[in-house]
Scaffold this motif. Structure first.
Motif, PDB file in Angstrom:
ATOM      1  N   SER A 133       0.980  -1.142  -0.049  1.00 39.09           N
ATOM      2  CA  SER A 133      -0.299   0.468   0.208  1.00 39.09           C
ATOM      3  C   SER A 133       1.007   1.268   0.372  1.00 39.09           C
ATOM      4  O   SER A 133       0.078   2.794   0.117  1.00 39.09           O
ATOM      5  CB  SER A 133      -0.658   0.032   1.161  1.00 39.09           C
ATOM      6  N   LYS A 134       1.908   1.407   0.483  1.00 35.93           N
ATOM      7  CA  LYS A 134       2.951   2.353   0.082  1.00 35.93           C
ATOM      8  C   LYS A 134       3.946   2.732  -0.899  1.00 35.93           C
ATOM      9  O   LYS A 134       4.593   3.149  -0.943  1.00 35.93           O
ATOM     10  CB  LYS A 134       4.258   1.962   1.520  1.00 35.93           C
ATOM     11  N   VAL A 135       4.006   1.262  -2.051  1.00 37.17           N
ATOM     12  CA  VAL A 135       4.559   1.250  -2.920  1.00 37.17           C
ATOM     13  C   VAL A 135       4.546   2.699  -3.832  1.00 37.17           C
ATOM     14  O   VAL A 135       5.100   3.843  -4.461  1.00 37.17           O
ATOM     15  CB  VAL A 135       4.437   0.462  -4.373  1.00 37.17           C
ATOM     16  N   TYR A 136       3.157   3.507  -3.533  1.00 39.03           N
ATOM     17  CA  TYR A 136       3.295   4.474  -4.658  1.00 39.03           C
ATOM     18  C   TYR A 136       3.578   5.768  -3.534  1.00 39.03           C
ATOM     19  O   TYR A 136       4.279   6.862  -4.885  1.00 39.03           O
ATOM     20  CB  TYR A 136       1.107   4.604  -4.418  1.00 39.03           C
ATOM     21  N   GLN A 137       4.027   5.439  -2.796  1.00 41.22           N
ATOM     22  CA  GLN A 137       4.595   6.837  -2.279  1.00 41.22           C
ATOM     23  C   GLN A 137       6.406   6.430  -2.885  1.00 41.22           C
ATOM     24  O   GLN A 137       7.116   7.579  -2.519  1.00 41.22           O
ATOM     25  CB  GLN A 137       4.988   6.389  -0.397  1.00 41.22           C
ATOM     26  N   LYS A 138       6.513   5.984  -3.242  1.00 38.50           N
ATOM     27  CA  LYS A 138       8.264   5.855  -4.165  1.00 38.50           C
ATOM     28  C   LYS A 138       7.957   6.119  -4.892  1.00 38.50           C
ATOM     29  O   LYS A 138       9.729   6.709  -5.681  1.00 38.50           O
ATOM     30  CB  LYS A 138       8.525   4.697  -3.842  1.00 38.50           C
ATOM     31  N   LEU A 139       7.059   5.926  -6.271  1.00 38.09           N
ATOM     32  CA  LEU A 139       7.081   5.969  -7.523  1.00 38.09           C
ATOM     33  C   LEU A 139       5.975   7.323  -7.798  1.00 38.09           C
ATOM     34  O   LEU A 139       6.690   7.976  -8.826  1.00 38.09           O
ATOM     35  CB  LEU A 139       6.086   4.728  -8.126  1.00 38.09           C
ATOM     36  N   GLU A 140       4.964   7.189  -6.857  1.00 36.06           N
ATOM     37  CA  GLU A 140       4.786   8.876  -7.254  1.00 36.06           C
ATOM     38  C   GLU A 140       5.155  10.315  -7.942  1.00 36.06           C
ATOM     39  O   GLU A 140       5.289  10.932  -8.479  1.00 36.06           O
ATOM     40  CB  GLU A 140       3.618   8.855  -6.149  1.00 36.06           C
ATOM     41  N   HIS A 163       6.623   6.639 -16.172  1.00 38.22           N
ATOM     42  CA  HIS A 163       5.747   5.645 -15.498  1.00 38.22           C
ATOM     43  C   HIS A 163       5.057   6.812 -14.696  1.00 38.22           C
ATOM     44  O   HIS A 163       5.340   7.490 -14.284  1.00 38.22           O
ATOM     45  CB  HIS A 163       6.815   4.526 -15.044  1.00 38.22           C
ATOM     46  N   THR A 164       3.633   5.927 -14.160  1.00 42.82           N
ATOM     47  CA  THR A 164       2.994   6.337 -13.089  1.00 42.82           C
ATOM     48  C   THR A 164       2.270   5.453 -12.851  1.00 42.82           C
ATOM     49  O   THR A 164       2.161   4.333 -13.614  1.00 42.82           O
ATOM     50  CB  THR A 164       2.027   7.800 -13.858  1.00 42.82           C
ATOM     51  N   MET A 165       1.444   6.284 -11.943  1.00 40.34           N
ATOM     52  CA  MET A 165       1.023   5.019 -10.543  1.00 40.34           C
ATOM     53  C   MET A 165      -0.113   5.144 -11.319  1.00 40.34           C
ATOM     54  O   MET A 165      -0.955   6.120 -12.263  1.00 40.34           O
ATOM     55  CB  MET A 165       0.776   5.371  -9.520  1.00 40.34           C
ATOM     56  N   LEU A 166      -1.276   4.089 -11.089  1.00 40.82           N
ATOM     57  CA  LEU A 166      -2.466   3.937 -12.110  1.00 40.82           C
ATOM     58  C   LEU A 166      -3.093   3.429 -10.473  1.00 40.82           C
ATOM     59  O   LEU A 166      -4.512   3.847 -10.869  1.00 40.82           O
ATOM     60  CB  LEU A 166      -2.585   2.418 -12.870  1.00 40.82           C
ATOM     61  N   GLU A 167      -3.045   2.776  -9.985  1.00 46.21           N
ATOM     62  CA  GLU A 167      -4.365   2.546  -8.406  1.00 46.21           C
ATOM     63  C   GLU A 167      -3.143   1.951  -7.090  1.00 46.21           C
ATOM     64  O   GLU A 167      -1.754   1.923  -7.815  1.00 46.21           O
ATOM     65  CB  GLU A 167      -4.575   1.006  -9.058  1.00 46.21           C
ATOM     66  N   PHE A 168      -3.495   2.638  -6.060  1.00 50.74           N
ATOM     67  CA  PHE A 168      -2.646   2.673  -5.096  1.00 50.74           C
ATOM     68  C   PHE A 168      -2.591   1.078  -4.507  1.00 50.74           C
ATOM     69  O   PHE A 168      -1.582   0.443  -4.443  1.00 50.74           O
ATOM     70  CB  PHE A 168      -3.536   2.991  -3.960  1.00 50.74           C
ATOM     71  N   ASN A 169      -3.916  -0.094  -4.324  1.00 53.47           N
ATOM     72  CA  ASN A 169      -3.379  -0.903  -3.654  1.00 53.47           C
ATOM     73  C   ASN A 169      -3.980  -2.135  -4.293  1.00 53.47           C
ATOM     74  O   ASN A 169      -5.855  -1.919  -3.879  1.00 53.47           O
ATOM     75  CB  ASN A 169      -3.455  -0.918  -2.419  1.00 53.47           C
ATOM     76  N   PRO A 170      -3.833  -3.695  -4.617  1.00 53.79           N
ATOM     77  CA  PRO A 170      -2.889  -3.637  -4.928  1.00 53.79           C
ATOM     78  C   PRO A 170      -2.728  -2.397  -6.306  1.00 53.79           C
ATOM     79  O   PRO A 170      -3.103  -2.069  -6.376  1.00 53.79           O
ATOM     80  CB  PRO A 170      -2.862  -4.770  -5.784  1.00 53.79           C
ATOM     81  N   PRO A 171      -1.288  -1.809  -5.953  1.00 57.06           N
ATOM     82  CA  PRO A 171      -0.705  -1.083  -6.770  1.00 57.06           C
ATOM     83  C   PRO A 171      -0.773  -1.442  -8.398  1.00 57.06           C
ATOM     84  O   PRO A 171       0.120  -2.824  -8.742  1.00 57.06           O
ATOM     85  CB  PRO A 171       0.744  -1.010  -6.162  1.00 57.06           C
ATOM     86  N   LEU A 172      -0.474  -0.970  -9.384  1.00 56.68           N
ATOM     87  CA  LEU A 172      -0.927  -0.598 -10.517  1.00 56.68           C
ATOM     88  C   LEU A 172      -0.023   0.216 -10.831  1.00 56.68           C
ATOM     89  O   LEU A 172      -0.177   1.968 -10.580  1.00 56.68           O
ATOM     90  CB  LEU A 172      -2.065  -0.599 -11.369  1.00 56.68           C
ATOM     91  N   ILE A 173       0.858   0.202 -11.873  1.00 62.91           N
ATOM     92  CA  ILE A 173       1.539   1.238 -12.442  1.00 62.91           C
ATOM     93  C   ILE A 173       1.818   0.650 -14.038  1.00 62.91           C
ATOM     94  O   ILE A 173       1.850   0.330 -14.686  1.00 62.91           O
ATOM     95  CB  ILE A 173       3.249   0.820 -12.319  1.00 62.91           C
ATOM     96  N   ASN A 186       3.254   1.137 -26.916  1.00 65.43           N
ATOM     97  CA  ASN A 186       4.668   0.373 -25.972  1.00 65.43           C
ATOM     98  C   ASN A 186       4.287   0.775 -23.826  1.00 65.43           C
ATOM     99  O   ASN A 186       5.705   0.462 -23.416  1.00 65.43           O
ATOM    100  CB  ASN A 186       6.100   1.489 -26.494  1.00 65.43           C
ATOM    101  N   LEU A 187       2.991   0.482 -23.540  1.00 65.63           N
ATOM    102  CA  LEU A 187       3.362   1.135 -22.752  1.00 65.63           C
ATOM    103  C   LEU A 187       1.681  -0.498 -21.987  1.00 65.63           C
ATOM    104  O   LEU A 187       1.648  -1.137 -22.544  1.00 65.63           O
ATOM    105  CB  LEU A 187       1.468   1.805 -21.943  1.00 65.63           C
ATOM    106  N   PHE A 188       3.059  -0.449 -20.797  1.00 68.42           N
ATOM    107  CA  PHE A 188       2.838  -1.696 -20.011  1.00 68.42           C
ATOM    108  C   PHE A 188       2.349  -1.436 -18.686  1.00 68.42           C
ATOM    109  O   PHE A 188       2.732  -0.467 -17.947  1.00 68.42           O
ATOM    110  CB  PHE A 188       3.429  -2.281 -19.643  1.00 68.42           C
ATOM    111  N   VAL A 189       0.896  -2.657 -18.458  1.00 67.82           N
ATOM    112  CA  VAL A 189       0.630  -1.606 -17.194  1.00 67.82           C
ATOM    113  C   VAL A 189       0.845  -3.104 -16.175  1.00 67.82           C
ATOM    114  O   VAL A 189       1.067  -4.315 -16.686  1.00 67.82           O
ATOM    115  CB  VAL A 189      -0.950  -1.800 -17.102  1.00 67.82           C
ATOM    116  N   LEU A 190       1.402  -2.624 -15.213  1.00 64.80           N
ATOM    117  CA  LEU A 190       2.319  -3.693 -14.546  1.00 64.80           C
ATOM    118  C   LEU A 190       1.711  -3.241 -12.686  1.00 64.80           C
ATOM    119  O   LEU A 190       1.393  -2.854 -12.307  1.00 64.80           O
ATOM    120  CB  LEU A 190       3.562  -3.222 -14.193  1.00 64.80           C
TER     121      LEU A 190
END
Lengths: 180, 180
Positions: B11-18, B41-51, B137-141
């Motif tokens: 749930s804190k992954v976004y704080q690193k990538l945002e 890269h950008t966040m798409l969703e908080f949790n589960p984190p989508l990038i 070339n956009l991947f959703v992770l």
């Protein structure tokens, strides 16, 4: 002087957005301007510049962006931090945010959404792809005109780390690189 | 000690990538690890984190990411700036970048792609959506496991502004905010 804008070559838009600053996104629907705070955006293509950004369905701006297909991405300097958080903590459903936060709306030249005079860069955009709006609230924008304020080229931007914690731009580093 | 990793709550992954740091992206195909530099890269969703991230078809990593559906996003500290640019200026087609740049590959726990011991955060990811790969070339992770190095929680990250110009994290600002 705040608010003096010079056109920025579209091929350089990525240099403003790639570093991940928190931005303001303006829309205008039925003559009513609104603005939200946004950190979930990425470049997709250099030129013409394509940008992907998340505007959640919960945001009042979502509807305006979907209906009008136009917006402005405005980059606030660090001095605007309180405003940036304030804008993110209320909704255009209830308040006129331009009035509440003393933001100066400046007519867009290519889109109906306003530029923000207090911001150091303004990028006028059109929605060009809605394929992932339903799934992720992800809009693909094309920058059609961009503006910077020459007098504040070195102003610091903010990077959001959650719950109002920001890291400001610090030291500048140059390393010879062959790539953009 | 460099390389000591502690699990980071997803749930804190976004704080690193945002905040938009330049990252390294590792892949492993047929037992061969590779790494590229990435800022789109950008966040798409908080949790589960989508990038969402752009891995260009021109990048050797594109094929590996498409075929294996796995990668690690590793966040380098500012001290790694020369390596970050170096990694971005050569291709895994020709060189073993882990060897050339003295990077320590550490087995992923959920994916075959390696973590990088020298990095301050490592996010193990799986590709969950390829709808926009052909077009952008956009991947959703989806981040499935994340690691930070507790001893370097305050290490500065880098934000790329084009051609090897970086802005490092500077002053920290806290403003009371109701939102994540």
């Amino acid at each position: 002087m705040i608010g003096v804008m010079r056109a920025l070559d579209l091929s350089k838009v990525y240099q403003k957005l790639e570093p991940g600053p928190v931005v303001l996104l303006t829309t205008s629907e039925g003559g009513r301007a609104n603005v939200m705070t946004m950190s979930w955006h990425t470049m997709l293509e250099f030129n013409p510049p394509l940008i992907a950004c998340v505007v959640s369905e919960g945001n009042f701006s979502h509807r305006a962006l979907k209906r009008t297909g136009e917006c402005v991405i405005a980059i606030p300097p660090a001095e605007m931090a309180e405003i940036v958080v304030g804008v993110g903590n209320c909704s255009g459903r209830e308040v006129d945010k331009f009035a509440r936060f003393g933001l100066t709306a400046k007519k867009g030249t290519m889109v109906a959404a306003p530029r923000i005079a207090e911001c150091i860069a303004n990028i006028e955009c059109r929605v060009v792809d809605r394929a992932l709006v339903a799934r992720y609230n992800l809009f693909v924008l094309e920058a059609v005109k961009a503006w910077i304020e020459p007098g504040r080229a070195k102003a610091k931007t903010m990077h959001h780390c959650g719950y109002g914690r920001f890291l400001l731009d610090g030291e500048e580093l140059h390393i010879r690189s062959a790539k953009p």
